[in-house]
Enzyme design. Structure first.
Site, PDB file in Angstrom:
ATOM      1  N   ARG A 243       8.336  85.634 110.741  1.00 27.19           N
ATOM      2  CA  ARG A 243       7.354  84.561 110.513  1.00 27.19           C
ATOM      3  C   ARG A 243       7.810  83.615 109.392  1.00 27.19           C
ATOM      4  O   ARG A 243       7.858  82.393 109.566  1.00 27.19           O
ATOM      5  CB  ARG A 243       5.989  85.173 110.147  1.00 27.19           C
ATOM      6  CG  ARG A 243       5.260  85.792 111.326  1.00 27.19           C
ATOM      7  CD  ARG A 243       3.999  86.485 110.837  1.00 27.19           C
ATOM      8  NE  ARG A 243       4.359  87.694 110.113  1.00 27.19           N
ATOM      9  CZ  ARG A 243       4.265  88.936 110.609  1.00 27.19           C
ATOM     10  NH1 ARG A 243       3.768  89.122 111.803  1.00 27.19           N
ATOM     11  NH2 ARG A 243       4.633  89.980 109.907  1.00 27.19           N
TER      12      ARG A 243
ATOM     13  N   THR B 217      11.062  88.524  99.927  1.00 25.14           N
ATOM     14  CA  THR B 217      10.538  89.815 100.386  1.00 25.14           C
ATOM     15  C   THR B 217       9.840  90.526  99.234  1.00 25.14           C
ATOM     16  O   THR B 217      10.338  90.514  98.105  1.00 25.14           O
ATOM     17  CB  THR B 217      11.712  90.693 100.879  1.00 25.14           C
ATOM     18  OG1 THR B 217      12.456  89.937 101.821  1.00 25.14           O
ATOM     19  CG2 THR B 217      11.211  91.979 101.514  1.00 25.14           C
TER      20      THR B 217
ATOM     21  N   HIS C 143      -4.618  89.842 102.831  1.00 25.37           N
ATOM     22  CA  HIS C 143      -3.492  89.363 103.643  1.00 25.37           C
ATOM     23  C   HIS C 143      -3.693  89.719 105.118  1.00 25.37           C
ATOM     24  O   HIS C 143      -4.493  90.597 105.447  1.00 25.37           O
ATOM     25  CB  HIS C 143      -2.173  89.983 103.158  1.00 25.37           C
ATOM     26  CG  HIS C 143      -1.658  89.368 101.887  1.00 25.37           C
ATOM     27  ND1 HIS C 143      -2.117  89.740 100.643  1.00 25.37           N
ATOM     28  CD2 HIS C 143      -0.743  88.390 101.675  1.00 25.37           C
ATOM     29  CE1 HIS C 143      -1.493  89.023  99.714  1.00 25.37           C
ATOM     30  NE2 HIS C 143      -0.651  88.192 100.308  1.00 25.37           N
TER      31      HIS C 143
ATOM     32  N   LYS D 116       1.199  92.669 107.314  1.00 26.69           N
ATOM     33  CA  LYS D 116       1.919  92.826 106.045  1.00 26.69           C
ATOM     34  C   LYS D 116       2.196  94.297 105.785  1.00 26.69           C
ATOM     35  O   LYS D 116       1.293  95.132 105.875  1.00 26.69           O
ATOM     36  CB  LYS D 116       1.085  92.224 104.902  1.00 26.69           C
ATOM     37  CG  LYS D 116       1.809  92.233 103.562  1.00 26.69           C
ATOM     38  CD  LYS D 116       1.054  91.435 102.527  1.00 26.69           C
ATOM     39  CE  LYS D 116       1.668  91.550 101.148  1.00 26.69           C
ATOM     40  NZ  LYS D 116       3.040  91.031 101.069  1.00 26.69           N
TER      41      LYS D 116
ATOM     42  N   THR E 118       2.518  89.629  94.699  1.00 22.87           N
ATOM     43  CA  THR E 118       1.821  88.672  93.832  1.00 22.87           C
ATOM     44  C   THR E 118       0.776  89.378  92.972  1.00 22.87           C
ATOM     45  O   THR E 118       0.674  89.117  91.768  1.00 22.87           O
ATOM     46  CB  THR E 118       1.126  87.597  94.692  1.00 22.87           C
ATOM     47  OG1 THR E 118       2.130  86.924  95.441  1.00 22.87           O
ATOM     48  CG2 THR E 118       0.380  86.596  93.830  1.00 22.87           C
TER      49      THR E 118
HETATM   50  N1  LIG Z   1       7.316  85.428  98.278  1.00 27.03           N
HETATM   51  C1  LIG Z   1       6.432  84.826  99.068  1.00 27.03           C
HETATM   52  O1  LIG Z   1       5.868  83.755  98.738  1.00 27.03           O
HETATM   53  C2  LIG Z   1       6.114  85.451 100.398  1.00 27.03           C
HETATM   54  C3  LIG Z   1       5.264  84.805 101.303  1.00 27.03           C
HETATM   55  C4  LIG Z   1       5.026  85.395 102.544  1.00 27.03           C
HETATM   56  C5  LIG Z   1       5.645  86.610 102.866  1.00 27.03           C
HETATM   57  N2  LIG Z   1       6.446  87.213 101.944  1.00 27.03           N
HETATM   58  C6  LIG Z   1       7.178  88.467 102.241  1.00 27.03           C
HETATM   59  O2  LIG Z   1       8.268  88.131 103.081  1.00 27.03           O
HETATM   60  C7  LIG Z   1       8.637  89.290 103.867  1.00 27.03           C
HETATM   61  C8  LIG Z   1       8.755  88.877 105.340  1.00 27.03           C
HETATM   62  O3  LIG Z   1       7.462  88.522 105.829  1.00 27.03           O
HETATM   63  P1  LIG Z   1       7.257  88.050 107.345  1.00 27.03           P
HETATM   64  O4  LIG Z   1       5.797  87.888 107.530  1.00 27.03           O
HETATM   65  O5  LIG Z   1       8.166  86.911 107.658  1.00 27.03           O
HETATM   66  O6  LIG Z   1       7.762  89.365 108.132  1.00 27.03           O
HETATM   67  P2  LIG Z   1       8.284  89.482 109.638  1.00 27.03           P
HETATM   68  O7  LIG Z   1       8.126  90.918 109.986  1.00 27.03           O
HETATM   69  O8  LIG Z   1       7.653  88.430 110.490  1.00 27.03           O
HETATM   70  O9  LIG Z   1       9.850  89.125 109.511  1.00 27.03           O
HETATM   71  C9  LIG Z   1      10.818  89.957 108.958  1.00 27.03           C
HETATM   72  C10 LIG Z   1      12.102  89.756 109.735  1.00 27.03           C
HETATM   73  O10 LIG Z   1      13.177  90.409 109.035  1.00 27.03           O
HETATM   74  C11 LIG Z   1      14.045  90.937 110.018  1.00 27.03           C
HETATM   75  N3  LIG Z   1      14.908  91.950 109.378  1.00 27.03           N
HETATM   76  C12 LIG Z   1      14.658  93.262 109.146  1.00 27.03           C
HETATM   77  N4  LIG Z   1      15.696  93.832 108.532  1.00 27.03           N
HETATM   78  C13 LIG Z   1      16.645  92.873 108.377  1.00 27.03           C
HETATM   79  C14 LIG Z   1      17.966  92.874 107.815  1.00 27.03           C
HETATM   80  N5  LIG Z   1      18.511  93.961 107.279  1.00 27.03           N
HETATM   81  N6  LIG Z   1      18.657  91.693 107.813  1.00 27.03           N
HETATM   82  C15 LIG Z   1      18.129  90.581 108.350  1.00 27.03           C
HETATM   83  N7  LIG Z   1      16.885  90.528 108.887  1.00 27.03           N
HETATM   84  C16 LIG Z   1      16.158  91.668 108.906  1.00 27.03           C
HETATM   85  C17 LIG Z   1      13.114  91.475 111.081  1.00 27.03           C
HETATM   86  O11 LIG Z   1      13.784  91.676 112.325  1.00 27.03           O
HETATM   87  C18 LIG Z   1      12.072  90.352 111.152  1.00 27.03           C
HETATM   88  O12 LIG Z   1      12.434  89.360 112.106  1.00 27.03           O
HETATM   89  C19 LIG Z   1       7.555  90.334 103.580  1.00 27.03           C
HETATM   90  O13 LIG Z   1       8.044  91.232 102.604  1.00 27.03           O
HETATM   91  C20 LIG Z   1       6.405  89.511 103.021  1.00 27.03           C
HETATM   92  O14 LIG Z   1       5.575  90.265 102.166  1.00 27.03           O
HETATM   93  C21 LIG Z   1       6.689  86.660 100.722  1.00 27.03           C
END
Ligand SMILES: NC(=O)c1ccc[n+]([C@@H]2O[C@H](COP(=O)([O-])OP(=O)(O)OC[C@H]3O[C@@H](n4cnc5c(N)ncnc54)[C@H](O)[C@@H]3O)[C@@H](O)[C@H]2O)c1
Length: 213
Positions: A12, A78, A127, A131, A138
């Site tokens: 996402r 992440t 959230h 998640k 945060t």
């Molecule tokens: N810092 C911020 O502002 C913020 C905002 C939103 C989400 N997040 C965090 O971002 C992370 C991802 O969220 P999301 O909703 O996009 O999750 P998601 O599950 O939609 O996407 C994660 C992706 O990572 C891929 N993946 C897994 N292992 C991998 C690897 N070793 N190498 C490359 N790709 C790999 C998965 O196949 C998947 O497509 C979560 O930890 C979430 O909490 C942080």
């Protein structure tokens, strides 16, 4: 041009980052790594100046290690991994931002300030139900910046994106500081800023977007 590769590019957040990087005049998207695309992080480092990681709590540190050892700076979004272990990483720079939304960064700063003047506080973070980690990065970071012991309550429901309330209480009054990310685009200005700044940090790791605002 800063060359950018994205880890978690099929996820996402990763998809939103790829779009935002492609739309920026000074950035070039050079790689998309994701098991769902059959591309490993190691395969996209050769062409990149910066790796942006939005993957999973159990993957982020290993991805960052491979990148910095290859001389590629890393922006980590992440959450849910052991942040203390970032100091083990040697090589290029690491910038970890528990929240890229500028309003959320301000919320953390206001909460830290308010906690110095009010008796007690608690955090409610809400959230979407996909998640993986709880409490959110945060919320943990907010509590860490505040004075005293601050309990965190986590809500996971469909329909939500990313929301947080910090409620402070004292004699005869409460103060509520609330931030809402209503869509994933809210994070993109902060992500692009982090990509532009990570190469010129004067120390590493740096934790928090506030250090590059
Ligand atoms: N810092 C911020 O502002 C913020 C905002 C939103 C989400 N997040 C965090 O971002 C992370 C991802 O969220 P999301 O909703 O996009 O999750 P998601 O599950 O939609 O996407 C994660 C992706 O990572 C891929 N993946 C897994 N292992 C991998 C690897 N070793 N190498 C490359 N790709 C790999 C998965 O196949 C998947 O497509 C979560 O930890 C979430 O909490 C942080």
């Amino acid at each position: 041009m800063i060359k950018v590769a994205v880890a978690g590019a099929a996820g996402r957040m990763g998809q939103a980052v790829c779009e935002a990087v492609s739309g920026a005049d000074d950035l070039e998207l050079t790689g998309r790594a994701d098991p769902a695309l059959d591309v490993e992080v190691a395969d996209v480092l050769g062409d990149a100046d910066v790796l942006v990681d939005f993957t999973q709590p159990d993957q982020a540190l290993d991805n960052a290690r491979v990148a910095v050892e290859a001389g590629v700076h890393v922006v980590i979004g992440t959450s849910g991994f052991d942040v203390d272990r970032l100091s083990e990483l040697r090589g290029a720079n690491v910038l970890f931002c528990p929240n890229f939304a500028i309003g959320a960064v301000l919320m953390m700063q206001f909460a830290a300030e308010a906690s110095r003047h009010m008796a007690k506080a608690e955090i409610i973070e809400l959230h979407h139900d996909q998640k993986l980690d709880a409490p959110s990065g945060t919320a943990a970071r907010t509590a860490g910046l505040m004075q005293g012991d601050v309990p965190i309550h986590s809500v996971r429901l469909p329909g939500l994106v990313a929301h947080q309330e910090v409620i402070l209480g004292d004699v005869g009054q409460t103060l509520t500081i609330r931030h809402d990310s209503i869509n994933r685009e809210s994070f993109m200005p902060g992500v692009l800023l982090a990509i532009r700044k990570v190469g010129s940090l004067d120390r590493s790791p740096v934790i928090g977007l506030e250090h590059v605002l």
